[in-house]
Design an enzyme around this catalytic site. Structure first.
Site, mmCIF file in Angstrom:
data_model
loop_
_atom_site.group_PDB
_atom_site.id
_atom_site.type_symbol
_atom_site.label_atom_id
_atom_site.label_comp_id
_atom_site.label_asym_id
_atom_site.label_seq_id
_atom_site.Cartn_x
_atom_site.Cartn_y
_atom_site.Cartn_z
ATOM 1 N N ARG A 53 0.740 -1.305 0.026
ATOM 2 C CA ARG A 53 0.223 -0.129 -0.061
ATOM 3 C C ARG A 53 0.748 1.263 -0.010
ATOM 4 O O ARG A 53 0.116 2.394 0.015
ATOM 5 C CB ARG A 53 -1.084 0.165 1.189
ATOM 6 C CG ARG A 53 -1.848 -1.103 1.239
ATOM 7 C CD ARG A 53 -2.663 -1.436 0.074
ATOM 8 N NE ARG A 53 -3.868 -2.225 0.496
ATOM 9 C CZ ARG A 53 -4.386 -3.089 -0.493
ATOM 10 N NH1 ARG A 53 -4.094 -2.673 -1.852
ATOM 11 N NH2 ARG A 53 -5.174 -3.876 -0.274
ATOM 12 N N ASN A 78 -0.545 -1.811 -7.513
ATOM 13 C CA ASN A 78 -1.876 -0.849 -7.294
ATOM 14 C C ASN A 78 -1.757 -0.156 -5.966
ATOM 15 O O ASN A 78 -2.631 -0.276 -5.198
ATOM 16 C CB ASN A 78 -3.137 -1.806 -7.413
ATOM 17 C CG ASN A 78 -3.169 -2.775 -6.261
ATOM 18 O OD1 ASN A 78 -2.127 -3.372 -5.820
ATOM 19 N ND2 ASN A 78 -4.204 -3.307 -6.063
ATOM 20 N N HIS A 110 -4.177 -16.419 -7.823
ATOM 21 C CA HIS A 110 -5.342 -16.700 -6.978
ATOM 22 C C HIS A 110 -6.554 -17.554 -7.813
ATOM 23 O O HIS A 110 -7.681 -17.027 -8.132
ATOM 24 C CB HIS A 110 -5.929 -15.497 -6.190
ATOM 25 C CG HIS A 110 -5.739 -14.075 -7.018
ATOM 26 N ND1 HIS A 110 -6.366 -14.127 -8.403
ATOM 27 C CD2 HIS A 110 -5.671 -12.955 -6.617
ATOM 28 C CE1 HIS A 110 -6.093 -12.808 -8.637
ATOM 29 N NE2 HIS A 110 -5.864 -12.201 -7.621
ATOM 30 N N ASP A 156 -1.392 -13.022 -1.507
ATOM 31 C CA ASP A 156 -2.248 -11.954 -1.847
ATOM 32 C C ASP A 156 -2.795 -11.046 -0.712
ATOM 33 O O ASP A 156 -4.146 -10.511 -0.227
ATOM 34 C CB ASP A 156 -3.885 -12.441 -2.512
ATOM 35 C CG ASP A 156 -4.410 -11.315 -3.168
ATOM 36 O OD1 ASP A 156 -3.858 -10.120 -3.207
ATOM 37 O OD2 ASP A 156 -5.414 -11.508 -3.664
ATOM 38 N N HIS A 182 -6.853 -3.801 4.280
ATOM 39 C CA HIS A 182 -7.786 -2.326 4.351
ATOM 40 C C HIS A 182 -8.151 -2.304 5.807
ATOM 41 O O HIS A 182 -8.258 -3.347 6.621
ATOM 42 C CB HIS A 182 -9.025 -2.668 3.445
ATOM 43 C CG HIS A 182 -8.821 -2.914 2.047
ATOM 44 N ND1 HIS A 182 -8.536 -2.067 1.194
ATOM 45 C CD2 HIS A 182 -8.968 -4.256 1.489
ATOM 46 C CE1 HIS A 182 -8.368 -2.536 -0.173
ATOM 47 N NE2 HIS A 182 -8.624 -3.688 0.252
HETATM 48 O O1 DOR Z 1 -9.194 -8.861 -2.927
HETATM 49 C C1 DOR Z 1 -8.264 -8.130 -3.728
HETATM 50 N N1 DOR Z 1 -7.585 -7.056 -3.183
HETATM 51 N N2 DOR Z 1 -7.914 -8.697 -4.959
HETATM 52 C C2 DOR Z 1 -7.087 -8.223 -5.458
HETATM 53 O O2 DOR Z 1 -6.679 -8.444 -6.848
HETATM 54 C C3 DOR Z 1 -6.537 -6.710 -5.043
HETATM 55 C C4 DOR Z 1 -6.500 -6.784 -3.640
HETATM 56 C C5 DOR Z 1 -6.033 -5.334 -3.247
HETATM 57 O O3 DOR Z 1 -5.122 -4.756 -3.779
HETATM 58 O O4 DOR Z 1 -7.050 -4.831 -2.223
#
Ligand code: DOR
Length: 452
Positions: free
Chosen positions: A78, A108, A247, A320, A324
């Protein structure tokens, strides 16, 4: 002038490798594995374990398991831009606490990692703050497609990541023409989030706000995953570009991977979430906390994914790790973000699978380290053998207690796996011959370096 060499003898443990387990000592010199074998200290093979001027540190690990440091090739830490969820320091601390000595981080972030400048920024931020060795993916876009072949070889770069379906953030390459351009630009293995964007859009358009989160696996349905994975395999075959299906979430994709055996061209990943959770129970119990993309599905999908891992149709387990905050996760569906933390709990969960009897210890060694090293060409890591980095994780198999929230280092402050009965816990993590984490606490300063 005589220089002092830094020697660590990890003595008396059971070394776990993909080929099998054996009672063996591991002698590490200056951060590299020098010898692996029985009774290295006792037989005097290392010469000076008990000598007066010895510089060999001896770590007694009798009764413990010794794994190669785990490699997690899918984490989201993040930073920059979303540090309230996680940052490179907290994410990598969670990694090393869970036995992960090398991580590959996804693009991302905010801004997304889509240029050499953004990559350099991440590497600079990592310097002196990151607890594990690392590399960063560059995200593919229509705009940067033709430059990726050059950028993927920049120092600290893990390669190129493609999102075929949108998830957290705005990265997306959803049409076959652009996908082909990306795949023809460069040679390294490309990890892909394979969900079909057109189908996702059509189905999300029909979702009413406030719908129960248990519909998530039907909104992002098995067909959306299968369609994209099939398109990806076609494109890999056409361009001869190695790809990695991230995944895998459906029994249909598993069947496709078994049917179309494209050998080394196509590799695949399972997450602990798809291996250890299933619908509808997980949504009833944890609600949107377990919402992720692609979704956790019913038991038949879970069983197929487990079997594919056992059979090496799926090659690696990556967490993965997608943190959050709790407040964000508690928003109503579908505005609540997708993603679950997990970098710290992967190894411990896989050890419960060994206890349950559907996985062997040596499989755990293969899917958490050696196979990651093989498929991404991380030549100096991933195996307990002479010449490789002395990245080791010591597991105490006698720790059998409910997994505790206070052990966890992610900023998220939740995990659906809290309370799961452990059957072994990583007690000591060694990065390049030095203890980095022990007894639930970091040791020394962050020493993580780029893996490439
Ligand atoms: O659930 C997910 N969260 N799948 C993803 O591919 C991205 C990830 C995220 O970056 O929050």
């Amino acid at each position: 002038m005589e220089t002092t060499r830094r020697r660590l003898l990890v003595r008396g443990g059971t070394v776990v490798r993909p080929e099998g387990t054996e009672q063996a000592d591991v002698l590490c010199v200056d951060g590299i594995i020098e010898t692996v074998g029985p009774d290295l200290g006792a037989t005097g093979k290392d010469g000076d374990v008990s000598g007066g001027k010895s510089t060999t540190e001896v770590m007694d690990v009798s009764g413990k398991l010794v794994f190669a440091g785990c490699i997690d090739t899918q984490v989201h830490f993040r930073e920059p831009g979303l540090e309230h969820k996680e940052d490179l320091a907290s994410g990598s601390l969670a990694a090393i606490a869970g036995g992960v000595t090398t991580f590959f981080e996804m693009p991302n972030t905010k801004p997304a990692t889509t240029s050499p400048e953004a990559l350099a920024d991440k590497l600079a931020r990592a310097g002196g703050r990151v607890w594990a060795d690392h590399a960063f993916f560059v995200g593919a876009t229509a705009e940067n497609a033709d430059s990726l072949g050059e950028w993927e070889n920049l120092p600290g770069c893990a390669g190129v990541k493609i999102f075929m379906g949108s998830s957290t953030g705005s990265l997306l390459v959803d049409d076959d023409v652009t996908l082909e351009r990306v795949l023809r630009s460069g040679t390294r293995r490309v990890p892909v989030h394979a969900e079909d964007e057109a189908r996702l859009r059509e189905r999300y358009a029909r979702v009413e706000s406030g719908s129960p989160v248990r519909i998530h696996p039907h909104v992002r349905d098995p067909e959306a995953a299968l369609l994209a994975t099939r398109r990806l395999l076609d494109l890999a075959e056409k361009t001869h570009r190695p790809v990695h299906v991230l995944h895998v979430s459906t029994l249909e994709e598993v069947a496709l991977l078994r049917e179309r055996d494209l050998k080394g061209l196509v590799t695949a990943e399972a997450t602990p979430n798809h291996l250890f959770l299933h619908a509808p129970v997980c949504y009833e119990r944890y609600g949107s906390l377990v919402q992720m993309n692609p979704p956790v599905r019913s038991r038949d999908h879970q069983d197929a994914i487990r079997q594919a891992v056992v059979d090496s149709v799926i090659h690696v387990v990556g967490s993965d790790h997608a943190p959050h905050t709790l407040a964000e996760k508690r928003q109503p569906y579908p505005s609540c973000p997708s993603g679950i933390p997990g970098v710290q709990t992967t190894l411990a969960l896989l050890l419960t699978a060994v206890r349950e009897g559907w996985l062997r210890l040596e499989d755990v060694g293969r899917i958490t380290s050696a196979a990651h090293a093989d498929i991404y060409g991380i030549d100096k890591k991933g195996r307990i053998e002479p010449g490789r980095d002395a990245d080791l994780v010591i597991v105490d198999p006698t720790i059998q207690e409910p997994l505790r929230l206070e052990w966890l280092r992610s900023k998220t402050g939740f995990s659906p796996f809290v309370g799961t009965l452990t059957h072994g816990w990583p007690t000591t993590t060694i990065l390049r011959g030095e203890v980095a984490y022990e007894a639930h606490a970091p040791s020394g300063k962050p020493r993580g370096l780029p893996a490439f």
